[in-house]
Every structure is written in structure tokens, then in C-alpha cells.
Motif scaffolding. Structure first.
Motif, PDB file in Angstrom:
ATOM      1  N   ALA A  52       0.846  -1.188   0.000  1.00 59.01           N
ATOM      2  CA  ALA A  52       0.000   0.000   0.000  1.00 59.01           C
ATOM      3  C   ALA A  52       0.884   1.242   0.000  1.00 59.01           C
ATOM      4  O   ALA A  52       1.981   1.244   0.568  1.00 59.01           O
ATOM      5  N   ALA A  53       0.414   2.280  -0.648  1.00 60.49           N
ATOM      6  CA  ALA A  53       1.155   3.540  -0.630  1.00 60.49           C
ATOM      7  C   ALA A  53       1.191   4.092   0.787  1.00 60.49           C
ATOM      8  O   ALA A  53       0.306   3.832   1.603  1.00 60.49           O
ATOM      9  N   THR A  54       2.204   4.856   1.080  1.00 62.49           N
ATOM     10  CA  THR A  54       2.308   5.504   2.388  1.00 62.49           C
ATOM     11  C   THR A  54       1.492   6.791   2.354  1.00 62.49           C
ATOM     12  O   THR A  54       1.695   7.638   1.477  1.00 62.49           O
ATOM     13  N   PRO A  55       0.555   6.948   3.273  1.00 57.63           N
ATOM     14  CA  PRO A  55      -0.253   8.170   3.245  1.00 57.63           C
ATOM     15  C   PRO A  55       0.593   9.400   3.572  1.00 57.63           C
ATOM     16  O   PRO A  55       1.551   9.336   4.348  1.00 57.63           O
ATOM     17  N   ASP A  56       0.208  10.515   2.972  1.00 55.96           N
ATOM     18  CA  ASP A  56       0.881  11.779   3.276  1.00 55.96           C
ATOM     19  C   ASP A  56       0.459  12.309   4.634  1.00 55.96           C
ATOM     20  O   ASP A  56       1.248  12.961   5.316  1.00 55.96           O
ATOM     21  N   PHE A  57      -0.778  12.034   5.000  1.00 57.12           N
ATOM     22  CA  PHE A  57      -1.297  12.452   6.315  1.00 57.12           C
ATOM     23  C   PHE A  57      -2.213  11.366   6.844  1.00 57.12           C
ATOM     24  O   PHE A  57      -2.828  10.625   6.084  1.00 57.12           O
ATOM     25  N   VAL A  58      -2.302  11.281   8.171  1.00 53.41           N
ATOM     26  CA  VAL A  58      -3.266  10.407   8.844  1.00 53.41           C
ATOM     27  C   VAL A  58      -4.086  11.265   9.789  1.00 53.41           C
ATOM     28  O   VAL A  58      -3.525  11.993  10.615  1.00 53.41           O
ATOM     29  N   TRP A  59      -5.402  11.195   9.631  1.00 52.63           N
ATOM     30  CA  TRP A  59      -6.288  11.963  10.508  1.00 52.63           C
ATOM     31  C   TRP A  59      -7.001  11.015  11.470  1.00 52.63           C
ATOM     32  O   TRP A  59      -7.650  10.057  11.043  1.00 52.63           O
ATOM     33  N   ASP A  60      -6.907  11.272  12.750  1.00 52.07           N
ATOM     34  CA  ASP A  60      -7.739  10.570  13.723  1.00 52.07           C
ATOM     35  C   ASP A  60      -9.037  11.345  13.862  1.00 52.07           C
ATOM     36  O   ASP A  60      -9.020  12.574  14.050  1.00 52.07           O
ATOM     37  N   LEU A  61     -10.144  10.645  13.768  1.00 50.72           N
ATOM     38  CA  LEU A  61     -11.445  11.298  13.685  1.00 50.72           C
ATOM     39  C   LEU A  61     -12.385  10.797  14.778  1.00 50.72           C
ATOM     40  O   LEU A  61     -12.375   9.621  15.139  1.00 50.72           O
ATOM     41  N   VAL A  62     -13.202  11.723  15.281  1.00 46.76           N
ATOM     42  CA  VAL A  62     -14.221  11.407  16.284  1.00 46.76           C
ATOM     43  C   VAL A  62     -15.552  11.925  15.764  1.00 46.76           C
ATOM     44  O   VAL A  62     -15.638  13.048  15.245  1.00 46.76           O
ATOM     45  N   GLY A  63     -16.589  11.093  15.865  1.00 48.23           N
ATOM     46  CA  GLY A  63     -17.912  11.497  15.409  1.00 48.23           C
ATOM     47  C   GLY A  63     -18.358  12.800  16.030  1.00 48.23           C
ATOM     48  O   GLY A  63     -18.054  13.094  17.196  1.00 48.23           O
ATOM     49  N   ASP A  64     -19.084  13.588  15.253  1.00 50.21           N
ATOM     50  CA  ASP A  64     -19.477  14.918  15.733  1.00 50.21           C
ATOM     51  C   ASP A  64     -20.587  14.866  16.765  1.00 50.21           C
ATOM     52  O   ASP A  64     -20.795  15.827  17.500  1.00 50.21           O
ATOM     53  N   LYS A  65     -21.324  13.741  16.832  1.00 50.05           N
ATOM     54  CA  LYS A  65     -22.387  13.611  17.838  1.00 50.05           C
ATOM     55  C   LYS A  65     -22.660  12.134  18.083  1.00 50.05           C
ATOM     56  O   LYS A  65     -22.391  11.289  17.219  1.00 50.05           O
ATOM     57  N   PRO A  66     -23.218  11.798  19.241  1.00 50.32           N
ATOM     58  CA  PRO A  66     -23.492  10.387  19.536  1.00 50.32           C
ATOM     59  C   PRO A  66     -24.775   9.913  18.862  1.00 50.32           C
ATOM     60  O   PRO A  66     -25.657  10.713  18.536  1.00 50.32           O
ATOM     61  N   HIS A  67     -24.865   8.605  18.695  1.00 46.87           N
ATOM     62  CA  HIS A  67     -26.119   7.975  18.290  1.00 46.87           C
ATOM     63  C   HIS A  67     -26.392   6.843  19.269  1.00 46.87           C
ATOM     64  O   HIS A  67     -25.554   5.973  19.466  1.00 46.87           O
ATOM     65  N   ARG A  68     -27.555   6.882  19.903  1.00 48.97           N
ATOM     66  CA  ARG A  68     -27.904   5.921  20.959  1.00 48.97           C
ATOM     67  C   ARG A  68     -26.806   5.866  22.019  1.00 48.97           C
ATOM     68  O   ARG A  68     -26.461   4.804  22.544  1.00 48.97           O
ATOM     69  N   GLY A  69     -26.233   7.009  22.303  1.00 51.32           N
ATOM     70  CA  GLY A  69     -25.202   7.120  23.321  1.00 51.32           C
ATOM     71  C   GLY A  69     -23.821   6.716  22.869  1.00 51.32           C
ATOM     72  O   GLY A  69     -22.876   6.749  23.671  1.00 51.32           O
ATOM     73  N   HIS A  70     -23.664   6.341  21.610  1.00 50.85           N
ATOM     74  CA  HIS A  70     -22.368   5.863  21.113  1.00 50.85           C
ATOM     75  C   HIS A  70     -21.746   6.897  20.187  1.00 50.85           C
ATOM     76  O   HIS A  70     -22.357   7.302  19.199  1.00 50.85           O
ATOM     77  N   ILE A  71     -20.538   7.321  20.519  1.00 50.55           N
ATOM     78  CA  ILE A  71     -19.770   8.204  19.639  1.00 50.55           C
ATOM     79  C   ILE A  71     -18.742   7.344  18.921  1.00 50.55           C
ATOM     80  O   ILE A  71     -17.882   6.726  19.540  1.00 50.55           O
ATOM     81  N   VAL A  78      -4.665  10.056   3.920  1.00 44.37           N
ATOM     82  CA  VAL A  78      -4.718  11.053   2.860  1.00 44.37           C
ATOM     83  C   VAL A  78      -3.543  10.836   1.909  1.00 44.37           C
ATOM     84  O   VAL A  78      -2.382  10.815   2.336  1.00 44.37           O
ATOM     85  N   TYR A  79      -3.851  10.665   0.628  1.00 41.15           N
ATOM     86  CA  TYR A  79      -2.835  10.458  -0.412  1.00 41.15           C
ATOM     87  C   TYR A  79      -2.950  11.617  -1.405  1.00 41.15           C
ATOM     88  O   TYR A  79      -3.929  11.702  -2.148  1.00 41.15           O
ATOM     89  N   LEU A  80      -1.962  12.485  -1.403  1.00 43.48           N
ATOM     90  CA  LEU A  80      -2.019  13.653  -2.269  1.00 43.48           C
ATOM     91  C   LEU A  80      -1.814  13.260  -3.726  1.00 43.48           C
ATOM     92  O   LEU A  80      -1.119  12.290  -4.045  1.00 43.48           O
ATOM     93  N   ALA A  81      -2.447  14.036  -4.607  1.00 41.08           N
ATOM     94  CA  ALA A  81      -2.273  13.831  -6.040  1.00 41.08           C
ATOM     95  C   ALA A  81      -0.844  14.161  -6.453  1.00 41.08           C
ATOM     96  O   ALA A  81      -0.090  14.816  -5.714  1.00 41.08           O
ATOM     97  N   GLU A  82      -0.487  13.691  -7.642  1.00 42.49           N
ATOM     98  CA  GLU A  82       0.834  14.013  -8.175  1.00 42.49           C
ATOM     99  C   GLU A  82       1.018  15.523  -8.234  1.00 42.49           C
ATOM    100  O   GLU A  82       0.123  16.260  -8.641  1.00 42.49           O
ATOM    101  N   GLU A  83       2.184  15.958  -7.796  1.00 39.36           N
ATOM    102  CA  GLU A  83       2.578  17.370  -7.823  1.00 39.36           C
ATOM    103  C   GLU A  83       1.815  18.241  -6.829  1.00 39.36           C
ATOM    104  O   GLU A  83       1.938  19.457  -6.867  1.00 39.36           O
ATOM    105  N   HIS A  84       1.018  17.612  -5.929  1.00 42.06           N
ATOM    106  CA  HIS A  84       0.376  18.395  -4.872  1.00 42.06           C
ATOM    107  C   HIS A  84       1.234  18.322  -3.608  1.00 42.06           C
ATOM    108  O   HIS A  84       1.723  17.265  -3.234  1.00 42.06           O
ATOM    109  N   SER A  85       1.384  19.453  -2.955  1.00 45.01           N
ATOM    110  CA  SER A  85       2.093  19.489  -1.671  1.00 45.01           C
ATOM    111  C   SER A  85       1.125  19.663  -0.507  1.00 45.01           C
ATOM    112  O   SER A  85       1.528  19.583   0.654  1.00 45.01           O
ATOM    113  N   ALA A  86      -0.137  19.910  -0.835  1.00 50.55           N
ATOM    114  CA  ALA A  86      -1.171  20.064   0.183  1.00 50.55           C
ATOM    115  C   ALA A  86      -2.506  19.620  -0.421  1.00 50.55           C
ATOM    116  O   ALA A  86      -2.636  19.465  -1.636  1.00 50.55           O
TER     117      ALA A  86
END
Length: 446
Positions: A52-71, A78-86
């Protein structure tokens, strides 16, 4: 008036266990195979090859709100396109239904596997178009769709915050990931949050519902009751999960249940929530891909055919392809001479042989049981084509149009703006030349 689908189970005593001697219980448990979560193996022929390609960035994410008490929580690679730096032109691609956490490296390998010699994989093709690929995964793929939609919302907001420029987003997913992102975008619109998404896509997503043979659901519960797990999840853990209950047209709650075969209350609640937020997001142009054919022809699986047939010695165990309608049509039996457990369905359509993306359902169970099985019986319909293209029907109803020819479908007969069916009924999630080339062409001018 149409008859309601139902299932009828006969047991010679209150439970199967009480009908059998301890030795017979062990023989049935052994015949049902090794312990483990059934149907949890990836519903694709392989996870791709290579690194697998090495991601340029890794984001840890948390749900914006709970559902049935579960978040819910998750992460994105994140894999940037060719020639993208951001991050500049994000495409968010959400993972689908399975047990446990997403494996984003495996997801990369699968969806980027070359489908033709000398041709780059899908994800590399997207990056060559200048599209930044964001693979979105979930820590509990089997939890509530609404909870994981909170993770998708967090991912969209993170992409907007990280993006340089004002290029709109493309957001969607494979399998259940398409439902998660559909709900997330519609929810954001209902709450007047600008998701800035120009295109939504779904890859063999069960918009109207999915199907796992009822008899195999029952056998998973039966195996679990005869050979309980004390060190992990049981065989029916995935069937019992919130996501499975929300996805399946017909859901069975136990091996002994008799009565109408309906959707789980969790599915009805999810469909009500979808209606409340707008059903589909309105702003994006909606694309759909189906791993099944659009010609109305499914795999050749004769209704009622015995597929698993353990008839050696005194023990008999049989499981059949779903019969087509009729009353009290046998789908399975277990016994020593006389049956101690039998299952029959009434007014249930021939879902197993419908055109659509297939699941190695009978094949996986046969492997667990150590039984031989013909290749043509291994895979049965999991996401019917009519479901993947979001035929404009009420998903609360059992579909009588599973074998519809979709090739000249009127535009207003689908909830999508455009769709593409595959050239054959391929395993659910398969990356094929027809689907990739169609999808890339849809995005080439974006």
C-alpha cells in the motif's frame, strides 16, 4: 393482497440441544465448523497485491455527535495527487460493512489493484487526474450507520479545513460506506452545514437493502448456541450487529424464530432517520456503481437446490438455495435419522439468484464446515443491482423487481442521477474495468 414473507422452524423440543444427546450436540457443532465470526471475511476475491502507498497524512477522527449514546471513531489516510504538496481536490472514499476496524492499507491495495495489465489502479488514476484520495475508515464497521456517519461528517469538515483553494469535494464510499456518506451529507444539509460537495458516489451500496440467505443466518445462531465462544465473538456476531440489522431486508434473530420475516426495528429506525434528513443529499450530482449486471439476469442458482449436504453417517445437515415464493418451502434441516430442526420459508422471493454483487456466503460456510461445494454455488446475491442503482422504490418493502432490466430505466425511476452496472455478477466490491473506466470518466472533467 400480497402474502407476508415468513419463516417457520420446527424443533422436536424447546431447543435443539435438548433434542440431542451430548455426543450428538458435539457432532453437529463439529460439523458446523471452526468457531469464528461468520460472513466477516472480506466480500472480495482478494485484498489486492503489492504494498500500500504511504499516506501523506493520517487523521484521527471522532464522530461529531453520539447515536444511541455511542460516539464512533475512525481515521483517514490522505494520499495527495501528483505534484500536490497540500490537499487541494479531495475525494473521500469511505470503507464498507464488515466486522471490526477498517484496514485502510488493505483497502488501498484492493481498490488500487490493476484490473488490466499495464493500466494503473483506480486510486492511482484518480491521483493522476489531480485528485487527492482520502480513504475513510471506522473503528467499528459493524456499529450503527448513524454513528459512523458522524465520523464521515468529521472527515468532511477536516477536509474543508485542510483544503487549499475552493475546489468542491467528491464524497462517497463502497458498500455500507456509501450509505454512511449519503446519510452524513444529507444530515449536514438538513442542519444547514455547507459540505461543499459537488459529487456523491456509491460503489455497490445497498440503497434499498442487502441479502444474506436466511438459512445461513439461522445456522450461525445455531452453531453459536451449540458451541459458545468464551474468548471472543461468536458465529452470529456480525448478523447480530447494528449495521447488519440496518442493512438486511430479511433479518433473523435466532435459529428458532418462527413468524414473519421482516426487517429489524433498527432498519426501520434508520430509514426513518434517512427520511428525516432528506433521504439523499440534494446538492451533489449522484453517481452509483453496481457489481451486478443491469440486464436482469442473475447467476444460475436454481431455487431450492441443496448446496450444503452433510449426509454421511447418521447425521444429516442440509441447506438450500432460497426457494422462490410458495408455502413452507424447505431451506434447511438437521437430524439423526428424523429431523430435530427444520426451517421453511413462505412467500420469500428467490433473492440468492438475483442479479447483483455476490457474497461468498455458502462458500464461506462450506469452508468452515470442511464440505466440498461447487464453485457456482459459492456466491449468492448480496447487493441486488436494483438496490445498488437505488431504484425508486420504498426500501421498507420486499422487492418484487429483483430481476428488472435496468438498461433503459427512465431517469426518474432511480434516486441517482446516473449509474453504471457491471458486465457480470461479480463479487461485492470487485474492481472491474467497466466500473473504473466509467467512474474515472465521470470525474475527468471535474
Amino acid at each position: 393482497m400480497a402474502q407476508e414473507p415468513r419463516i417457520d422452524v420446527e424443533i422436536n423440543a424447546r431447543t435443539v440441544e435438548s433434542s440431542l444427546s451430548p455426543e450428538q450436540v458435539q457432532r453437529v457443532a463439529n460439523a458446523l465448523g471452526d468457531p469464528g465470526v461468520w460472513f466477516a471475511t472480506p466480500p472480495v476475491p482478494s485484498s489486492g497485491t503489492g504494498e500500500a502507498a504511504t499516506p501523506d497524512f493520517v487523521w484521527d477522527l471522532v464522530g461529531d455527535k453520539p447515536h444511541r449514546g455511542h460516539i464512533a471513531t475512525g481515521r483517514a489516510h490522505v494520499y495527495l495527487a501528483e505534484e500536490h504538496s497540500a490537499l487541494a481536490r479531495p475525494l473521500i472514499f469511505a470503507d464498507g460493512f464488515n466486522y471490526g476496524p477498517s484496514d485502510l492499507n488493505a483497502m488501498w491495495r484492493h481498490f488500487n489493484a490493476p484490473y488490466e495489465k499495464g493500466v494503473p489502479g483506480l486510486l492511482d488514476q484518480l491521483r493522476m487526474l489531480g485528485i487527492d484520495v482520502v480513504l475513510l475508515g471506522f473503528d467499528q464497521r459493524q456499529t450503527y450507520i448513524q454513528a459512523n456517519a458522524g465520523v464521515a461528517v468529521a472527515c468532511v469538515l477536516r477536509a474543508l479545513a485542510e483544503r487549499r483553494g475552493d475546489s468542491p469535494l467528491v464524497v462517497g464510499g463502497a458498500s455500507m460506506g456509501g450509505l454512511v456518506t449519503r446519510y452524513a451529507l444529507a444530515l449536514m444539509e438538513s442542519e444547514r452545514v455547507d459540505h461543499q460537495t459537488d459529487k456523491y458516489f456509491s460503489y455497490d451500496t445497498p440503497h434499498l437493502g442487502a441479502w444474506i440467505p436466511l438459512v445461513l443466518q439461522q445456522l450461525a445462531y445455531l452453531h453459536e448456541s451449540l458451541q459458545p465462544r468464551h474468548d471472543g465473538a461468536g458465529q452470529a456476531e456480525l448478523i447480530r450487529s447494528p449495521a447488519a440489522q440496518q442493512l438486511l431486508w430479511g433479518w433473523v434473530e435466532s435459529a428458532s424464530y418462527s413468524g414473519q420475516v421482516t426487517a429489524s426495528p433498527l432498519r426501520m429506525e434508520f430509514l426513518d432517520d434517512l427520511r428525516r434528513v432528506g433521504w439523499f443529499p440534494m446538492r451533489p450530482y449522484k453517481l452509483g456503481m453496481a457489481n451486478g449486471t443491469g440486464d436482469g439476469l442473475g447467476p444460475v442458482l436454481k431455487p431450492g437446490t441443496p448446496v450444503l449436504d452433510l449426509g454421511e453417517g447418521p447425521l444429516r445437515l442440509v441447506a438450500r438455495i432460497q426457494p422462490n415464493m410458495g408455502e413452507l418451502r424447505n431451506v434447511g434441516a438437521i437430524g439423526f435419522g428424523e429431523p430435530v430442526w427444520t426451517s421453511a420459508t413462505s412467500y420469500v422471493a428467490a433473492f440468492d439468484g438475483a442479479p447483483g454483487g455476490t457474497l461468498d456466503a455458502f462458500g464461506g460456510v462450506a469452508d468452515a464446515m470442511g464440505l466440498p461445494i461447487q464453485d457456482r454455488f459459492r456466491g449468492t446475491c448480496f447487493v441486488p443491482s436494483v438496490s445498488a442503482v437505488a431504484l425508486a422504490r420504498d426500501p421498507r418493502q420486499w422487492q418484487a423487481e429483483l430481476y428488472t432490466d435496468l438498461r433503459e430505466l427512465p431517469k426518474d425511476d432511480t434516486f441517482l442521477d446516473t449509474f453504471c452496472c457491471d458486465t457480470g455478477n461479480h463479487p461485492h466490491g470487485t474492481v472491474s474495468k467497466a466500473l473504473v473506466e466509467w467512474f474515472v470518466a465521470q470525474l475527468a472533467g471535474w
